[in-house]
Design an enzyme around this catalytic site. Sequence first.
Site, PDB file in Angstrom:
ATOM      1  N   CYS B 187       0.847  -1.177   0.000  1.00  0.00           N
ATOM      2  CA  CYS B 187       0.000   0.000   0.000  1.00  0.00           C
ATOM      3  C   CYS B 187       0.891   1.240   0.000  1.00  0.00           C
ATOM      4  O   CYS B 187       1.282   1.743   1.048  1.00  0.00           O
ATOM      5  CB  CYS B 187      -0.900  -0.027   1.232  1.00  0.00           C
ATOM      6  SG  CYS B 187      -2.044   1.338   1.271  1.00  0.00           S
ATOM      7  N   TYR B 424     -27.950   3.073   9.636  1.00  0.00           N
ATOM      8  CA  TYR B 424     -28.867   4.191   9.417  1.00  0.00           C
ATOM      9  C   TYR B 424     -30.250   3.649   9.071  1.00  0.00           C
ATOM     10  O   TYR B 424     -31.126   4.363   8.635  1.00  0.00           O
ATOM     11  CB  TYR B 424     -28.360   5.092   8.292  1.00  0.00           C
ATOM     12  CG  TYR B 424     -26.949   5.568   8.532  1.00  0.00           C
ATOM     13  CD1 TYR B 424     -26.701   6.634   9.381  1.00  0.00           C
ATOM     14  CD2 TYR B 424     -25.869   4.934   7.939  1.00  0.00           C
ATOM     15  CE1 TYR B 424     -25.407   7.063   9.627  1.00  0.00           C
ATOM     16  CE2 TYR B 424     -24.571   5.356   8.174  1.00  0.00           C
ATOM     17  CZ  TYR B 424     -24.349   6.431   9.019  1.00  0.00           C
ATOM     18  OH  TYR B 424     -23.075   6.855   9.268  1.00  0.00           O
ATOM     19  N   ASN B 425     -30.375   2.328   9.226  1.00  0.00           N
ATOM     20  CA  ASN B 425     -31.632   1.672   8.895  1.00  0.00           C
ATOM     21  C   ASN B 425     -32.068   1.930   7.458  1.00  0.00           C
ATOM     22  O   ASN B 425     -33.251   2.055   7.171  1.00  0.00           O
ATOM     23  CB  ASN B 425     -32.750   2.102   9.865  1.00  0.00           C
ATOM     24  CG  ASN B 425     -32.462   1.585  11.258  1.00  0.00           C
ATOM     25  OD1 ASN B 425     -32.005   0.464  11.428  1.00  0.00           O
ATOM     26  ND2 ASN B 425     -32.700   2.418  12.252  1.00  0.00           N
ATOM     27  N   THR B 435     -30.679  -3.768   9.571  1.00  0.00           N
ATOM     28  CA  THR B 435     -29.539  -4.310   8.828  1.00  0.00           C
ATOM     29  C   THR B 435     -28.672  -5.220   9.683  1.00  0.00           C
ATOM     30  O   THR B 435     -27.612  -5.641   9.246  1.00  0.00           O
ATOM     31  CB  THR B 435     -28.662  -3.164   8.301  1.00  0.00           C
ATOM     32  OG1 THR B 435     -28.260  -2.366   9.411  1.00  0.00           O
ATOM     33  CG2 THR B 435     -29.400  -2.308   7.315  1.00  0.00           C
ATOM     34  N   GLU B 500     -22.833   3.787   1.540  1.00  0.00           N
ATOM     35  CA  GLU B 500     -23.087   2.449   2.050  1.00  0.00           C
ATOM     36  C   GLU B 500     -21.923   1.513   1.724  1.00  0.00           C
ATOM     37  O   GLU B 500     -21.582   0.635   2.507  1.00  0.00           O
ATOM     38  CB  GLU B 500     -24.389   1.915   1.478  1.00  0.00           C
ATOM     39  CG  GLU B 500     -25.583   2.556   2.155  1.00  0.00           C
ATOM     40  CD  GLU B 500     -26.878   2.287   1.433  1.00  0.00           C
ATOM     41  OE1 GLU B 500     -27.890   2.056   2.114  1.00  0.00           O
ATOM     42  OE2 GLU B 500     -26.893   2.298   0.183  1.00  0.00           O
TER      43      GLU B 500
END
Lengths: 825, 529
Positions: B187, B424-425, B435, B500
């Site tokens: 990396c 955050y549903n 979730t 997300e």
Amino acid sequence: MVKLLLAHQKAKAVGPQDSEDQATRGHSYQCSLQQKMEKMARVTTALGSNTISGCTMFCHLDAPANAISVCRDAAQVVVAGRNIFKIYALEEEQFVEKLNLRVGRKPSLNFSCADVMWHQMDENLLATAATNGAVVTWNLGKPSRNKQDQLFTEHKRTVNKVCFHPTEVYMLLSGSQDGYMKCFDLRKKGSASTFSGQSESVRDVQFSIRDYFTFAASFENGNVQLWDIRRPDRYERMFTAHNGPVFCCDWHPEDRGWLATGGRDKMVKVWDITTNRAKEIHCVQTIASVARVKWRPERKYHLATCSMMVDHNIYVWDVRRPFIPFATFEEHKDVTTGIVWRHLHDPGFLLSGSKDSTLYQHKFKDASRPVDKANPEGLCFGLFGDLAFAAKESLISGGGDSNRKPYGGGGDRRYPIFFFKKPDLTEQFAHVSSALSVFETDLESSRMDWFVKTARRYLLSGKPFGELCDHNAKVAKELNRPQVATTWTMLRIMYSDPGSLTTATGISKGGSIPLMNSFNMKEIAAGGLGSEGRLDRAKGETRQDSTHLDPGNSLLNNNDENEETEGSEGPADYLFGDAELEDDDLYPMENENATAEEAEYILPQEAFPLRHEIMDNPSVPEHLQDKVDSPHVSGNEAETVCLTPIKSFSLISISQPLYESHLPASFFSPVVREMLQHYAEAGDVQMAVSVLIVLGDRIRKEVDEVTQEHWYTSYIDLLQRFKLWNVSNEVIKLSTSSAINCLNQTSTTLHINCSNCKRPMSNKGWICDRCHQCASICAVCHHVVKGLFVWCQGCSHGGHLEHIMNWLKSSSHCPAGCGHLCEYT
Amino acid sequence: MDISDGRCRWDGLGSRDTSTRKIAMENISQEVLSRAEKIGPISEEVIQPLHSPVRSPDDLNWMLARLLMLSKRCPYSDVREKCLSVLQNVQDIGVRIPKPRGHGPSRFIPEKEVLQVSKVNAKMQVIFEDAFAALGRLDNISLVMGFHPQYLESFLRTQHYLLQMDGPLSLHCRHYIGIMAAARHQCSNLVNLHVNDFLQVGGDPKWLNGLKDAPQKLQHLGELNKILAHRPWLVTKAHIEQLLKAEEHSWSLAELIHAVVLLTHYHSLASFTFGCGISPEIHCDGGHTFRPPSVSNYCACDIANGNGTPDEIQGNHVVSVRNLDEEEASQEEMATRFEREKTESMLVAAAEDEDSVPTRDVSRHFEDTSYGYKDFSRCGEHVPTFRAQDYSWEDHGYSLVNRLYPDVGQLLDEKFQIAYNLTYNTMAMHQDVDTSMLRRAIWNYIHCMFGIRYDDYDYGEINQLLDRSFKVYIKTMVCSPEKTTKRMYDSFWRQFKHSEKVHVNLLLMEARMQAELLYALRAITHYMT
């Protein structure tokens, strides 16, 4: 076997009566009749369980155990783990494997037990909690090999704990990682009710022993909840017991209001929940997270704990003595996972299972008692030099008078104070009464005034070497410390250049040397013995030591003799003469120092501003000095004798060929080094350090770094104890050792509160997080004050020092306009 | 003198006080302009023929790059504007100025989606300012994590504590361990970032020539680094003993814990970096351009001296799968599912094998380049499955870390919890979704790849919840992050928002870190008992 069965029947017969009896016991202690009955009951129970005898023993399991539980009659124990589920019979000398419950061709995960419990009413009934979330009951009365009775798979996550109701046969409670607790009715196929903790995973559930409907549950987020079994909708009470998960809880077997909890925060807490708010009544601090806690039967204040990590021992604590375990079992080689007292009414045997695949029975008599190994003496210095000493009474009085003498010697007074704790019958600790002796030191001799005054008045830098020595000698003399004064004077003579003394410093100092000396000596000769009498013993020794120490050196020796024996005129002349005698030797030898001395004398103005610069910006001079290759190694803390390096260098290079060196430059150094060591060892580290600083380079290389550091730290420590912050700071700054120097660079953080909202300012910068205003604003210019802030004590307004000064020159009112008449003085 | 001076100047920019910043900025701009004038319009000289690893802060290019970074990434608008104008002035003088390469903080996420430093709410502003004050920069990683402020805060606090607060290891050692760990996954982003930091805290530039030039003590850590990064289940008590045995270059327990936390932190951070396609920092190599890309100057011998171990392991991996399957499957249906998942995870090949020869000079920092992730199940015959119930973070790991490195246990615990519980549903277009199932599936799937098994989890759920492309992505990112491609990132969960996907990445990163930590800590626990 027959015997066993018989015993069992008896125990059963006693059962209800026993519990009833226990119920009454809590209420009426005074009633002697009741007590007698209780005693009888206890005798019967003891009789009923007459199989309980044995020794400390162990057996190897095939796999690590996760939990153990014991049968009511204390004759059998079940061990459960990921790969083990067995019943062992407890015999006199050994464990005997009775039954392996892990049967079947393919062992299912339902056998991987996190917890196991043996029903206390029905000896055939067992329950296990499986890591896959299943709750299984086992019926030992089944004829087939597979004893599995019922299987409840209602939990979604690992079940951490199962618990049978203590009196109800068919009631089983479970607590799981999924945050739910379920109560099963064993006559039905499913759970009777579900309790949601509304928070994180349940680590432990325990039915109250006394309160039929109550159970306690402990949670991973630190809470403990109390539930009524009839009301699944909501807990009765909740309180935060620990910081981090509460791994276990246990109800006190006798006192219905007590609940012990143990958590990851390494604490065991005992809660009284009879009051409105759960009250913490005892707290035991252990050294590792607490995995299990179990009250010891028949001992009201005892509980056993084991840890989940690192620590493999089992401790039994008396909660009233939370600092040292009452007893320790140290047999296990890996963490202990399950502990259980063998019998409900017998405090003498503890069973434990461990990750090291062993099952132990510990006999309480064999436990090690950390108290016995503890050091029962305590020693402490008081504020005014008093010494308090506490020890077991037997230790002190045992020796009798002959032992007492040395304590009381030397005019010190001694107060023997004896403490007796009210004997508490329930307490199991050996009765210890300790004697506390306070030794008062003689006020005069132990006064540290001289130390404080000396520290304040000594000059360590800022003047030429000779003057510093003179000044310090004067200070010492005024404080009645003639020996120290003489030492300073001698140091000056030894290291100063006589030439410069008579020529350069001719007017200012030339006369002062003999004067000082003669004065000094006179004083000693006149009141010599008297003042010595006033010195404490240590001082006296010092003096003697010094004369013994220095016989090799004629100069020192002579002086000491002078000081003690000769008359007032004599020593001064003699001393001075002595110095002069050696002048010829001194002169060439000291040429390096001498020139340095001279150089400094000529250039004081240059030296001082430089040093100020040093203080402002420590990194700059380092470069400077590096460049000129100064002899000062870590030169930013200027020595007294620190000069502008360039100058001294050039001077030295010029002057060196002018003189012939006869003696090695380090002629005096060994003597001075010895002297320093002597002072330090005699307890006058102040002198050692002061001389070290004043002499600087002349002596520094003679004493090894570690010793120097040691002296510095002790002196600084002393100074700080006397709150002589300024002096200690100066010493730190002047020290040449890097380890000491960096003391000044640590904890330089300054915490400030916002002037508006009075909250601490957590962030860097000048704006408060909370009220989003600039803190400490100048009332005149309305800018943030970042240096000296001056404010009026009357109206608390203020600002930049200069601004306020200017403002108040022209106006007498507060610049903030509050109408206050501020004064600036 | 110049160096310390220079640092002070840049530090001043992190101050919350406007005037301090202004003064600092003024100094910098004068310095830059005077240097630029000295060089004059002959811009050819600016181009350096070779990249030298040690660059002094006096270097004009370095300063210009830094200015460019500040103009984009500084949370203070005044500094940003001023930096821009200084750069403009420099250009007017005739000196070539750097241009940011790439587009925004992430190659995968369009720049406009990522949080703009200039347009953040008050809370984020505070977080950014804190980060900026601590390190004098705001890295791309933080910007991308900015999708989830709650997590970012915890992450930065932990990282700050690990790198700059009390701890048994010296500051430069910490950065060097960071470099070692990031280099294991090639990396270069993180390596460059920490090479700068390493030099700034006074690290010896010689160490940067490769692990062989670092002190013995750090060299010893190389082995643990290698194993932890790729096959953590192979860490044993013996490794720990090796490091701790009382010798001249031995580690103390506290130091080792610190090192282990750092290693795992940077391994997983490397995963995140690749997983989200974080672009190189603007002021680091590759983040800006005003010269032709430099030819890498690593020594070939560095790569060559890989100790040849992997070959022997390579041979026998096919057989064991079946063995293991049979034995475990006989236990129960659940067990079969775990195994199936495990084997499946193996078959989810780490996608198209691009050429994995490490580029640039990152390879100098680690040895044995060919040692990589090997599917857990392939080694399964020797290594028993790790049962989460027997050694969990909450019960065991936490206690151990907190015992040996106070406060860090707490910080990590919080970080894990926030990552695990963050929701955050929402899912793609749907609102009010629980979730937790999905999060648990992802978490356990990753642990499954490292051979950690939860008894109470039905591994069948994973198959229902995670589709194949997603599994490919997870597997690649966790096991060999350097092979992650934009195509992979785009191809999973097409309808989902970038935030997300970043969320998923956080979950992956933390799960991986925990898995590695668990293995390392378990070995240490074994050593201690």
